[in-house]
Design a protein around this motif. Structure first.
Motif, PDB file in Angstrom:
ATOM      1  N   TRP A 165       0.827  -1.217   0.000  1.00  0.00           N
ATOM      2  CA  TRP A 165       0.000   0.000   0.000  1.00  0.00           C
ATOM      3  C   TRP A 165       0.863   1.269   0.000  1.00  0.00           C
ATOM      4  N   ASP A 223       4.770   3.258   0.484  1.00  0.00           N
ATOM      5  CA  ASP A 223       5.758   3.357   1.564  1.00  0.00           C
ATOM      6  C   ASP A 223       6.609   2.099   1.713  1.00  0.00           C
ATOM      7  N   ASN A 267       1.378  13.561  -3.246  1.00  0.00           N
ATOM      8  CA  ASN A 267       0.870  12.639  -2.219  1.00  0.00           C
ATOM      9  C   ASN A 267       1.967  11.639  -1.857  1.00  0.00           C
ATOM     10  N   ALA A 268       2.915  11.447  -2.780  1.00  0.00           N
ATOM     11  CA  ALA A 268       4.026  10.532  -2.520  1.00  0.00           C
ATOM     12  C   ALA A 268       5.085  11.235  -1.679  1.00  0.00           C
ATOM     13  N   LEU A 287     -11.732   8.502   3.186  1.00  0.00           N
ATOM     14  CA  LEU A 287     -10.730   7.650   2.535  1.00  0.00           C
ATOM     15  C   LEU A 287      -9.375   7.818   3.196  1.00  0.00           C
ATOM     16  N   GLY A 288      -9.220   8.942   3.917  1.00  0.00           N
ATOM     17  CA  GLY A 288      -7.909   9.222   4.513  1.00  0.00           C
ATOM     18  C   GLY A 288      -6.924   9.681   3.458  1.00  0.00           C
ATOM     19  N   THR A 289      -7.352  10.550   2.544  1.00  0.00           N
ATOM     20  CA  THR A 289      -6.440  11.022   1.486  1.00  0.00           C
ATOM     21  C   THR A 289      -5.325  11.858   2.112  1.00  0.00           C
ATOM     22  N   THR A 290      -4.310  12.142   1.322  1.00  0.00           N
ATOM     23  CA  THR A 290      -3.204  12.949   1.825  1.00  0.00           C
ATOM     24  C   THR A 290      -3.551  14.436   1.790  1.00  0.00           C
ATOM     25  N   GLN A 295       3.242   5.326  -4.798  1.00  0.00           N
ATOM     26  CA  GLN A 295       2.253   4.553  -4.035  1.00  0.00           C
ATOM     27  C   GLN A 295       2.487   3.053  -4.241  1.00  0.00           C
ATOM     28  N   VAL A 347      -8.283   3.864  -2.434  1.00  0.00           N
ATOM     29  CA  VAL A 347      -7.144   3.833  -3.354  1.00  0.00           C
ATOM     30  C   VAL A 347      -6.790   5.263  -3.726  1.00  0.00           C
ATOM     31  N   THR A 348      -5.705   5.420  -4.469  1.00  0.00           N
ATOM     32  CA  THR A 348      -5.414   6.725  -5.035  1.00  0.00           C
ATOM     33  C   THR A 348      -6.047   6.764  -6.431  1.00  0.00           C
ATOM     34  N   VAL A 360      -1.401   3.529   5.098  1.00  0.00           N
ATOM     35  CA  VAL A 360      -1.828   4.828   5.645  1.00  0.00           C
ATOM     36  C   VAL A 360      -3.214   5.096   5.110  1.00  0.00           C
ATOM     37  N   ARG A 377       1.467  11.002   9.515  1.00  0.00           N
ATOM     38  CA  ARG A 377       0.525  10.115  10.204  1.00  0.00           C
ATOM     39  C   ARG A 377       1.196   8.785  10.572  1.00  0.00           C
TER      40      ARG A 377
HETATM   41  P1  IMP Z   1      -4.676  10.430  -2.213  1.00  0.00           P
HETATM   42  O1  IMP Z   1      -3.696   9.797  -3.140  1.00  0.00           O
HETATM   43  O2  IMP Z   1      -4.115  11.623  -1.470  1.00  0.00           O
HETATM   44  O3  IMP Z   1      -5.986  10.736  -2.865  1.00  0.00           O
HETATM   45  O4  IMP Z   1      -5.015   9.376  -1.039  1.00  0.00           O
HETATM   46  C1  IMP Z   1      -5.715   8.159  -1.307  1.00  0.00           C
HETATM   47  C2  IMP Z   1      -5.179   7.023  -0.451  1.00  0.00           C
HETATM   48  O5  IMP Z   1      -3.859   6.713  -0.854  1.00  0.00           O
HETATM   49  C3  IMP Z   1      -5.076   7.365   1.044  1.00  0.00           C
HETATM   50  O6  IMP Z   1      -5.332   6.198   1.793  1.00  0.00           O
HETATM   51  C4  IMP Z   1      -3.620   7.772   1.215  1.00  0.00           C
HETATM   52  O7  IMP Z   1      -3.156   7.586   2.533  1.00  0.00           O
HETATM   53  C5  IMP Z   1      -2.951   6.812   0.244  1.00  0.00           C
HETATM   54  N1  IMP Z   1      -1.683   7.320  -0.299  1.00  0.00           N
HETATM   55  C6  IMP Z   1      -1.499   8.243  -1.260  1.00  0.00           C
HETATM   56  N2  IMP Z   1      -0.194   8.416  -1.510  1.00  0.00           N
HETATM   57  C7  IMP Z   1       0.473   7.571  -0.712  1.00  0.00           C
HETATM   58  C8  IMP Z   1       1.867   7.247  -0.542  1.00  0.00           C
HETATM   59  O8  IMP Z   1       2.759   7.779  -1.208  1.00  0.00           O
HETATM   60  N3  IMP Z   1       2.138   6.310   0.396  1.00  0.00           N
HETATM   61  C9  IMP Z   1       1.181   5.671   1.116  1.00  0.00           C
HETATM   62  N4  IMP Z   1      -0.118   5.927   0.979  1.00  0.00           N
HETATM   63  C10 IMP Z   1      -0.480   6.868   0.078  1.00  0.00           C
END
Ligand code: IMP
Length: 425
Positions: free
Chosen positions: A13, A15, A40-41, A128-131, A225, A239-240, A274, A303
Motif C-alpha cells: 500500500w 511506503d 501525495n508521494a 478515505l484518509g487522502t493525503t 504509491q 485507493v489513489t 496509511v 501520520r
Molecule cells: P490520495 O492519493 O491523497 O488521494 O489518497 C488516497 C489514499 O492513498 C489514502 O489512503 C492515502 O493515505 C494513500 N496514499 C497516497 N499516496 C500515498 C503514498 O505515497 N504512500 C502511502 N499511501 C499513500
C-alpha cells in the motif's frame, strides 16, 4: 549504457521504500522517470547521514549526474514543485538542467486541494484518509477533460483566462459544498511566478524519452504509491486516483510496452498502510512495536502508519499483475526483536480458503488471515552489509516471502542509509 529499462513498483500500500531502492539502483542508471501521482508521494533517502524527502521529483536527483523526468501521467502542483526545486538547490543539489517536466502532465491547483479537503470532511465516517494534496480532484478534472496541463503554464495570457474561468466555476462548487473559495488573483499570480521558474524545464517528455532510448540510456521508472492503491487493482474505493502498477509506467510516460525490460517489486518485510480501507493482517502488537521504535510515520503527512504481518495473498496477486522479475525487500531490521513472526499464507472468507484477494473492499474486510509462524532471528541486522552475513533464520524468512510471492529476491534493505542496501548473492 546498456539500454535497460526497469520499472520499480510498490507491491503493497505504498511506503515500501521505493525511493531508497530507486536511489540504490540509480547508480547504474542514466535517467529516472516518475510516471503517475503527485506530491501525495513522499520518498525518504539518507545520504551520508543527511535525510532528504522528495515528493514530486524522483529521488534519483540526489545523484549529481543523473537526469530526471516527471511524466505525463503525473499531476503536478507547480508551487510545490518550485518549492521542492528551491529546497534541493539550497542544500547543494541542483535540479536545473537535469530535470524535465512533461507538458502533458496535469496541474494540481489550490481549488483541487480545497475540494480534496471538503469532500473528505463530507464523507464523515466513510473518509478515505487522502493525503489532502488535491490529487484525486486533479485526476477527476483530467478524466472530465476540464484540467489544466503543464503546457498551459507557457502561455501566460491564456493561462490567466483559463484559470479565471475555472476558478469561478470551482468557487461556486466549493461554496455549495460549504468550503472556502480560492482567491483568483492569488492563484494567477502564483501560477505565473511558478511558470517563469519552470519554463526551461518543460518539454514533450515522450519525445525526450524516445531519444534517450535511441541513445541506449538505462532508465528507471518509478511508480509512486503501491499496487493496492491502484485505481483498478487496489482496495477500491480506498485507493489513489491513478494506475500505480507496472502498466502505469507505459501510459504515464509514452514509452512503448516492449521497451520495458524488467519489473522490480518493492515490499516491506511486513505490511503497512496509511489511510482507511481493509487490511486483514493489521496487528496492534506489531504497530506498537514499530511505533515505539520510532518507525512507520508517514513521510508526507506524518501520520502513524497501520502495521501488520507480511501478506502473502497480496504479494502473490501483486506479482500476478505486475509480473515481477525480482523483489526488493526492505525494513527487514524492523522484525529483528521478534521471537516468532507470523506470515499470512492464505485468507479464510465465508468458509472458503482464498489464495487471491477478493475484488470488493467489503469482502476483503471480512477476510481472516491464515498464518504460518516463522522463528525470528533475534539479532540486529541493521549493521549487515552483505547478504551472506544475514542470520540464517532471516534468510529462511526471506525464502518464505519469495516462495509465497512467486518471485526471487534480488535486493535487501536493513535501514534508511544508502549503505544499508545490498544485493542477494
Ligand atoms: P490520495 O492519493 O491523497 O488521494 O489518497 C488516497 C489514499 O492513498 C489514502 O489512503 C492515502 O493515505 C494513500 N496514499 C497516497 N499516496 C500515498 C503514498 O505515497 N504512500 C502511502 N499511501 C499513500
Amino acid at each position: 549504457m546498456n539500454g535497460v529499462n526497469t520499472v520499480v513498483v510498490g507491491a503493497q500500500w505504498g511506503d515500501e521504500g521505493k525511493g531508497k531502492v530507486i536511489d540504490f539502483l540509480t547508480e547504474d542508471a542514466n535517467v529516472v522517470v516518475r510516471c503517475q501521482g503527485g506530491d501525495n508521494a513522499g520518498h525518504t533517502v539518507e545520504v551520508d547521514g543527511e535525510r532528504f524527502v522528495v515528493h514530486l521529483i524522483p529521488s534519483g536527483i540526489l545523484r549529481p549526474e543523473k537526469q530526471c523526468v516527471l511524466g505525463n501521467g503525473m499531476v503536478i502542483d507547480p508551487t510545490s514543485l518550485v518549492r521542492e526545486i528551491k529546497g534541493l538547490t539550497a542544500r547543494g543539489i541542483a535540479p536545473k538542467g537535469r530535470l524535465f517536466i512533461s507538458e502533458a502532465a496535469h496541474l494540481v491547483l489550490p481549488y483541487h486541494r480545497q475540494m480534496d479537503e471538503q469532500l473528505e470532511s463530507l464523507r464523515g465516517k466513510g473518509k478515505l484518509g487522502t493525503t489532502g494534496r488535491g490529487v484525486g480532484p486533479a485526476y477527476v478534472d483530467k478524466a472530465n477533460r476540464t484540467g489544466l496541463r503543464v503546457h498551459d503554464l507557457l502561455e501566460p495570457k491564456e493561462l490567466r483566462h483559463k484559470l479565471e474561468e475555472r476558478i469561478e466555476e470551482k468557487n461556486r462548487l466549493l461554496s455549495f459544498l460549504g468550503g472556502k473559495p480560492v482567491d483568483s488573483e492569488e492563484v494567477v499570480r502564483s501560477c505565473c511566478e511558478a511558470a517563469e521558474f519552470l519554463r526551461e524545464m518543460i518539454v514533450n517528455t515522450a519525445i525526450w524519452l524516445s531519444e534517450a532510448i535511441r541513445e541506449g540510456k538505462d532508465m528507471l521508472f518509478e511508480s509512486a504509491q503501491g499496487t493496492f492503491l491502484d485505481i483498478d487493482f487496489g482496495t477500491y474505493p480506498y485507493v489513489t486516483s491513478s494506475n500505480t502498477t507496472a502498466g502505469g509506467a507505459v501510459t504515464g510516460t509514452g514509452v512503448p510496452p516492449h521497451r520495458i525490460d524488467r519489473v522490480i517489486g518493492c515490499l516491506k518485510a511486513y505490511t503497512t498502510r496509511v489511510g482507511a480501507g481493509p487490511m486483514p493482517v493489521e496487528s496492534a502488537e506489531l504497530s506498537d512495536l514499530l511505533h515505539r521504535n520510532g518507525r512507520e510515520f508517514g513521510a508526507t503527512t506524518g501520520r502513524a502508519r497501520r502495521c501488520g504481518w507480511f501478506d502473502g495473498v497480496m504479494s502473490r496477486y501483486a506479482c500476478l499483475i505486475n509480473g515481477f522479475d525480482e523483489l526488493a525487500i526492505t525494513n527487514l531490521d524492523g522484525l529483528d526483536t521478534l521471537a516468532t513472526i507470523p506470515v499470512c499464507v492464505a485468507y479464510e472468507w465465508r468458509g472458503r480458503r482464498l489464495s487471491h484477494p477478493p475484488t470488493a473492499a467489503e469482502h476483503w474486510q471480512e477476510c481472516v488471515p491464515i498464518y504460518k509462524e516463522y522463528p525470528g532471528w533475534l539479532r540486529p541486522t541493521s549493521g549487515v552489509r552483505r547478504f551472506g552475513d544475514l542470520p540464517d533464520l532471516a534468510k529462511r524468512y526471506l525464502d518464505a516471502l519469495s516462495e509465497l510471492t512467486g518471485s526471487p529476491v534480488g535486493l535487501i534493505s536493513v535501514g534508511a542509509g544508502r549503505e544499508q542496501t545490498f544485493l542477494v548473492e
